[in-house]
Design a protein around this motif. Structure first.
Motif, PDB file in Angstrom:
ATOM      1  N   PHE A  99      62.219  30.646  33.724  1.00  0.00           N
ATOM      2  CA  PHE A  99      61.640  31.959  34.038  1.00  0.00           C
ATOM      3  C   PHE A  99      62.756  32.986  34.164  1.00  0.00           C
ATOM      4  O   PHE A  99      63.731  32.753  34.896  1.00  0.00           O
ATOM      5  CB  PHE A  99      60.852  31.904  35.341  1.00  0.00           C
ATOM      6  CG  PHE A  99      60.143  33.178  35.671  1.00  0.00           C
ATOM      7  CD1 PHE A  99      58.938  33.505  35.066  1.00  0.00           C
ATOM      8  CD2 PHE A  99      60.696  34.073  36.574  1.00  0.00           C
ATOM      9  CE1 PHE A  99      58.285  34.682  35.357  1.00  0.00           C
ATOM     10  CE2 PHE A  99      60.054  35.266  36.872  1.00  0.00           C
ATOM     11  CZ  PHE A  99      58.835  35.572  36.259  1.00  0.00           C
ATOM     12  N   PRO A 100      62.663  34.129  33.456  1.00  0.00           N
ATOM     13  CA  PRO A 100      63.721  35.147  33.548  1.00  0.00           C
ATOM     14  C   PRO A 100      63.720  35.818  34.911  1.00  0.00           C
ATOM     15  O   PRO A 100      62.730  36.407  35.332  1.00  0.00           O
ATOM     16  CB  PRO A 100      63.361  36.135  32.436  1.00  0.00           C
ATOM     17  CG  PRO A 100      61.897  35.948  32.201  1.00  0.00           C
ATOM     18  CD  PRO A 100      61.614  34.502  32.502  1.00  0.00           C
ATOM     19  N   GLY A 101      64.828  35.737  35.606  1.00  0.00           N
ATOM     20  CA  GLY A 101      64.938  36.358  36.919  1.00  0.00           C
ATOM     21  C   GLY A 101      65.304  37.820  36.829  1.00  0.00           C
ATOM     22  O   GLY A 101      65.577  38.369  35.753  1.00  0.00           O
ATOM     23  N   SER A 102      65.332  38.464  37.974  1.00  0.00           N
ATOM     24  CA  SER A 102      65.663  39.894  38.030  1.00  0.00           C
ATOM     25  C   SER A 102      67.127  40.164  37.720  1.00  0.00           C
ATOM     26  O   SER A 102      67.503  41.292  37.418  1.00  0.00           O
ATOM     27  CB  SER A 102      65.320  40.439  39.422  1.00  0.00           C
ATOM     28  OG  SER A 102      66.028  39.732  40.427  1.00  0.00           O
ATOM     29  N   SER A 103      67.967  39.116  37.788  1.00  0.00           N
ATOM     30  CA  SER A 103      69.388  39.308  37.513  1.00  0.00           C
ATOM     31  C   SER A 103      69.687  39.397  36.024  1.00  0.00           C
ATOM     32  O   SER A 103      70.789  39.801  35.623  1.00  0.00           O
ATOM     33  CB  SER A 103      70.199  38.157  38.129  1.00  0.00           C
ATOM     34  OG  SER A 103      69.790  36.909  37.580  1.00  0.00           O
TER      35      SER A 103
END
Length: 462
Positions: free
Chosen positions: A141-145
């Motif tokens: 899952f692509p994180g906010s970072s």
């Protein structure tokens, strides 16, 4: 007037303050960058996670392309007859309801093509085909970072993907570059002995067929009414699972690509991603419609409102209307005891004169009319002569003649005729008018002060 000027100045200051506040708030919100955690896959979005580059390329290359901004039920009507391919990219801002999914699938069953490009697509858009069920599994899952503006972070250590087999979707393609967040497509065979409505039990691992069963054989019992196999066709596959599959549904087909990065603005320029997008969207001629209704750009919105959507103009207009309504409401309310309306005397000062003149004319009271006029004329003549008001006519006439060029006997004769008429002598209307005219001529010759109305009349007559 000063009170109204103060109110106007206050309104202008309030409106100016609202404009400044909304403008500052809008600027701070506009600087928010795109993120893979909350992407905007709309074709109106020209930033990293949007798909405007793909839409504009198709449009400028001569493909028939449009932005679909109407509900999905319109696809079943005359509006959807021209659409050959319907494209849904990413998780839309407005969720697709079950009834909308059913309408969309009915359109596909009639011969349309549904292209779903998403890592976690809505399962209601991926119906079972024969005994095969297609799902997806999000591995990372692509994180906010993760910075969507840095494609190197999106790609990471991912290897390019080669076509799994030569198909219409893989022609002129050597390799495709997905992101490290692409999901794995699972193709599972549903147990045919399970009751209708029960949760199907997959007989294979995600992304692979069972070794004993092997790929679905093209037996007559596994084909649909059109003679095509309902088994999904794998066009691209990674080392772990398929990346691009499509399968028959009714008279149409459903295509699933498990990574929107391939067609997004930040990834379409890598390898043969653009060519893959062209192969998927235009395997045959026809109109390509991108779903913008569920992206929040529905045509049900007012055109004027849609033009200013995303700007502070709408907020400013709403607040200005609220201020105006508040002022009108406060101005219309009474804050003290009721006061009677002022009584305005609408009667003219000449009404009395006109009424008296009409009465005297009807009663033929010419002596009374002459008396009203002669009393003033005698008063100004005695003042001019410098004698008392009760002096005789002879004295008044002689003194006037001595101080002017008028003859004394004419002045005395005029005064005597007027006084005789006033004292009851017989006189007609014409004679009374002549006497009044002669008195005005004497006053004018002597330069005596006249009323403004008389001066105005004398100027108009000359």
């Amino acid at each position: 007037m000063r009170q109204r000027l103060g109110i106007i100045l206050i309104i202008v200051l309030v409106i100016g303050a609202l404009v400044v506040i909304n403008s500052l708030a809008f600027v701070s919100e506009e600087d928010k960058p795109d993120s893979e955690a909350t992407p905007n896959r709309s074709t109106y979005n020209a930033r990293s996670t949007g798909t405007r580059a793909l839409h504009d390329f198709l449009n400028e290359s001569g493909y028939q392309v449009m932005r679909w901004r109407e509900p999905t039920e319109r696809l079943l009507g005359s509006s959807g007859e021209k659409v050959q391919t319907f494209v849904i990219i990413g998780r839309t801002r407005l969720s697709i309801e079950d009834e909308e999914a059913k309408e969309l699938l009915r359109w596909v069953a009639k011969g349309g093509r549904l292209v779903v490009i998403d890592r976690t697509p809505d399962l209601s858009l991926l119906p079972q085909s024969g005994k095969w069920k297609v799902t997806t599994d999000l591995l990372r899952f692509p994180g906010s970072s993760v910075d969507a503006n840095q494609p190197a972070e999106m790609i990471g250590d991912v290897d390019p993907v080669s076509p799994a087999q030569p198909t219409i979707f893989t022609q002129r393609i050597e390799t495709v570059m997905p992101s490290k967040f692409c999901s794995a497509i699972s193709i599972a065979a549903v147990n045919q002995n399970e009751k209708a409505g029960a949760t199907p039990t997959p007989k294979t691992e995600p992304g692979f067929f069972d070794d004993d069963e092997g790929p679905p054989p093209p037996a007559p019992l596994t084909t649909n009414a059109s003679g095509n196999s309902p088994a999904p066709v794998i066009h691209l596959t990674t080392a772990h699972a398929p990346l691009l599959v499509d399968y028959q549904y009714g008279n149409g087909r459903i295509t699933l690509l498990s990574d929107p990065f391939i067609v997004a603005n930040n990834g379409i320029s890598y390898k043969d991603n653009l060519q893959l997008a062209l192969n998927i969207l235009s395997p045959r001629t026809g109109l390509i419609a991108f779903d913008e209704f569920h992206q929040g750009y529905g045509a049900t919105h007012n055109a004027f409102v849609g033009y200013f959507d995303g700007t502070p103009v709408l907020a400013i207009c709403g607040q200005i209307i609220f201020v105006i309504l508040l002022i009108l409401w406060t101005r219309g309310r009474r804050f003290a005891r009721p006061l009677p309306l002022p009584r305005v005397d609408r009667r003219s000062s000449l009404e009395f004169v006109a009424s008296m003149a009409e009465l005297q004319q009807r009663a033929r009271a010419y002596d009374l009319a002459l008396e009203n006029i002669y009393s003033r004329t005698r008063r100004v003549l005695t003042r001019y002569a410098g004698v008392d008001y009760n002096s005789s006519r002879t004295v008044i006439a002689d003194r006037i003649a001595a101080r002017s060029s008028l003859e004394a006997h004419k002045i005395e004769a005029l005064m005597r005729q007027t006084e005789d008429a006033i004292n009851g002598g017989q006189i007609s209307e014409r004679q009374s008018i002549q006497l009044v005219k002669r008195m005005r001529e004497v006053e004018s010759a002597l330069g005596l002060r006249m009323r403004r109305r008389q001066v105005k009349q004398s100027v108009e007559n000359t």
